[in-house]
Motif scaffolding. Structure first.
Motif, PDB file in Angstrom:
ATOM      1  N   ASP A 218       0.828  -1.207   0.000  1.00 16.23           N
ATOM      2  CA  ASP A 218       0.000   0.000   0.000  1.00 16.23           C
ATOM      3  C   ASP A 218       0.862   1.257   0.000  1.00 16.23           C
ATOM      4  OD1 ASP A 218      -2.069  -1.760   0.185  1.00 16.23           O
ATOM      5  OD2 ASP A 218      -2.549  -1.326   2.285  1.00 16.23           O
ATOM      6  N   ASP A 219       0.295   2.368  -0.483  1.00 23.51           N
ATOM      7  CA  ASP A 219       0.991   3.648  -0.462  1.00 23.51           C
ATOM      8  C   ASP A 219       1.166   4.145   0.971  1.00 23.51           C
ATOM      9  OD1 ASP A 219       1.020   3.632  -3.199  1.00 23.51           O
ATOM     10  OD2 ASP A 219      -0.645   5.046  -3.431  1.00 23.51           O
ATOM     11  N   VAL A 220       2.294   4.806   1.219  1.00 24.53           N
ATOM     12  CA  VAL A 220       2.491   5.556   2.457  1.00 24.53           C
ATOM     13  C   VAL A 220       2.109   7.003   2.171  1.00 24.53           C
ATOM     14  CG1 VAL A 220       4.163   6.371   4.160  1.00 24.53           C
ATOM     15  CG2 VAL A 220       4.344   4.048   3.263  1.00 24.53           C
ATOM     16  N   THR A 221       1.170   7.537   2.942  1.00 20.95           N
ATOM     17  CA  THR A 221       0.703   8.909   2.708  1.00 20.95           C
ATOM     18  C   THR A 221       1.033   9.849   3.862  1.00 20.95           C
ATOM     19  OG1 THR A 221      -1.478   8.335   3.592  1.00 20.95           O
ATOM     20  CG2 THR A 221      -1.162   8.140   1.204  1.00 20.95           C
ATOM     21  N   GLU A 222       1.350   9.293   5.029  1.00 20.28           N
ATOM     22  CA  GLU A 222       1.712  10.150   6.165  1.00 20.28           C
ATOM     23  C   GLU A 222       2.625   9.383   7.114  1.00 20.28           C
ATOM     24  OE1 GLU A 222      -0.791  13.137   8.855  1.00 20.28           O
ATOM     25  OE2 GLU A 222      -0.990  11.064   9.549  1.00 20.28           O
ATOM     26  N   MET A 223       3.665  10.068   7.611  1.00 18.00           N
ATOM     27  CA  MET A 223       4.569   9.488   8.599  1.00 18.00           C
ATOM     28  C   MET A 223       4.871  10.524   9.672  1.00 18.00           C
ATOM     29  SD  MET A 223       7.340   7.373   6.252  1.00 18.00           S
ATOM     30  CE  MET A 223       7.630   8.709   5.069  1.00 18.00           C
ATOM     31  N   VAL A 224       4.947  10.060  10.921  1.00 15.60           N
ATOM     32  CA  VAL A 224       5.309  10.924  12.041  1.00 15.60           C
ATOM     33  C   VAL A 224       6.558  10.345  12.703  1.00 15.60           C
ATOM     34  CG1 VAL A 224       4.607  11.923  14.242  1.00 15.60           C
ATOM     35  CG2 VAL A 224       2.911  11.594  12.417  1.00 15.60           C
TER      36      VAL A 224
END
Length: 500
Positions: A218-224
């Motif tokens: 799956d796509d990664v759309t947000e990372m913290v």
């Protein structure tokens, strides 16, 4: 590698021994029951599409315990195991049958601690028969077994290959499990690698960053990211965008002035909690001259030793690959390196086993030493690094920063200054030329960037003076290689590029 033989009596009556299974070998199947009574079959798990990591250890093994305390395999299991993405299993195989349940629980006489409490994946006790079936000879031995098997043409049964992944980082195990193995991760699966600065030049500001690759479906759309410097929390970093399978993105983690230990954790991916950690050692810079000598006296395991010098921007300047000193036990080496004025550099010395040059802990072996010395011609004018394995200090990486503040001369007839490869870059063939100060034995060994020996040439006894020889790379892939030249007691390594 440190060979810890368990069955001395057997060795005393047997004159032959099996070699440990090399990477690419077929993993022997086994069925075993863990300490909680659950039965496991290796090939059943592989048939289901799981990657499997096998950690062959012993309760009394110090390096095994130190690696376990780091939590790398525990993080792999929690992230990608049955309670994570469901793509991987990890097993601890206690392979010395003389140990007891008390040893596993940290209360026995042959133990380094409570293995049960720090291990979140299945523990298989009394696994010496499995240890022997893999022809293992030392602890810890850590294999990754890939689920992309092949059918045996004779038996019609599936066979699965292994790679010795060893005591690598979380990122290294992820690469072995999901890049080397043709096994994609379910969902989004970012893999971090630190690619920021590792030194503060002249006490100034340095930049932190990490390279993130998505190995998942799956796509990664947000990372913290949570960030700490020397244990003090810094401002969280949030990234948003689209990182698809196979994509890569460099994330800016901020700029800082203080040196020390920089810890960064990926705590959230696409709004869901995540558990991946990274650490970088940020060093200050010691004043150096434009001509330094790297001096290393190897220990009993020289094949574990390598080093690099890179500019502050990460450009390779000089170094040797691990494996290139194999066979040169207890040998003194000196490399001369020319550097540019007002520039900063990072020296990194690597020990693949993680015990530095502290060899005496393993028996009657001499400890190794390493140093970087600022030179002016033949005179020593400063010390950048001074390490002695006899101090008991162990390391996987030893890092030192340098800032060149003065220009000095290099000695005449120095091998490093006389070596040249032309053309470079080249297509298939190039010429290596050098000037030997005196007659003596000479050899050339070429390594790829993962330390594999790809060309070896014994030049025999050469005369003093200018020498020239052709290097043929036509059978090798395009890429960067390290050419290691040894003439007499001098060694020089050059970085070359075959463009084909």
């Amino acid at each position: 590698m440190k060979h810890i033989y368990m069955l001395f009596a057997v060795l005393a009556i047997s004159s032959t021994a099996l070699a440990q299974l090399p990477s690419g070998s077929i993993a022997p199947d086994f069925t075993a029951t863990d300490i909680n009574g659950t039965e496991w079959n290796l090939y059943d798990l592989l048939d289901e599409g799981n990657t499997v990591i096998l950690d062959f250890s012993a309760t009394w093994c110090g390096p095994c315990w130190n690696y376990a305390l780091g939590g790398t395999l525990e993080d792999m299991y929690s992230t990608f195991g049955p309670e994570g993405t469901g793509d991987l299993y990890v097993f601890y195989l206690e392979s010395d049958d003389s140990t007891t349940d008390a040893d596993l629980n940290g209360t026995g006489t042959a133990t380094t601690g409570d293995w049960v409490s720090i291990t979140n994946f299945p523990i298989i006790d009394n696994a010496s028969n499995i240890f022997d079936s893999y022809s293992n000879t030392y602890y810890p031995t850590i294999y990754t077994v890939c689920p992309d098997g092949t059918e045996n043409a004779t038996t019609g049964e599936m066979e699965y290959s292994l790679v010795e992944s060893g005591q690598t980082t979380f990122e290294g195990h992820v690469a072995a499990a999901f890049q080397n193995c043709a096994n994609s991760i379910t969902g989004a699966a970012p893999l971090m690698t630190y690619n920021g600065e590792t030194s503060s030049c002249g006490g100034g500001e340095w930049m932190a960053s990490t390279s993130v690759s998505n190995l998942g479906s799956d796509d990664v759309t947000e990372m913290v990211f949570a960030v700490e410097l020397n244990g003090a929390a810094q401002t969280d970093v949030t990234w948003s965008g689209v990182l698809s399978n196979g994509g890569n993105e460099t994330i800016d983690l901020g700029s800082y002035n203080e040196i020390g230990t920089f810890d960064y954790s990926l705590v959230s991916v696409n709004g869901a909690s995540w558990n991946a950690d990274g650490t970088a050692a940020i060093v200050g810079s010691t004043e150096a001259t434009s001509y330094v000598q790297v001096r290393i006296t190897t220990d009993n395991w020289p094949e574990e030793t390598g080093w690099t010098i890179e500019s502050a921007s990460g450009m390779y300047i000089d170094g040797i690959a691990t494996g290139s000193l194999a066979g040169s036990n207890d040998t003194e080496f000196t490399w001369d390196v020319a550097l540019d004025l007002n520039e900063c550099y990072v020296f990194t010395m690597i020990d693949t086993y993680g015990d530095g040059l502290y060899a005496s802990q393993w028996g009657d072996y001499a400890d190794g030493v390493a140093s970087i010395v600022s030179m002016d011609g033949m005179d020593e004018v400063g010390v950048v690094l001074d390490y002695n394995g006899a101090s008991g200090v162990e390391f996987g990486e030893l890092v030192a920063g340098m800032e060149v503040t003065s220009v000095t001369g290099i000695t005449e007839n120095d091998l490093t200054s006389s070596v040249n490869v032309f053309p470079n870059p080249f297509s298939d063939n190039t010429t290596l030329s050098f000037s030997a100060a005196e007659a003596g034995q000479a050899s050339v060994v070429v390594y790829n960037l993962i330390g594999e020996k790809v060309i070896e040439m014994n030049l025999g006894n050469i005369a003093a003076g200018t020498q020239s020889l052709q290097l043929n790379f036509s059978s090798l892939e395009a890429g960067i290689y390290l050419v290691n030249l040894t003439a007499g007691n001098e060694t020089s390594t050059l970085r070359v590029t075959n463009v084909q």
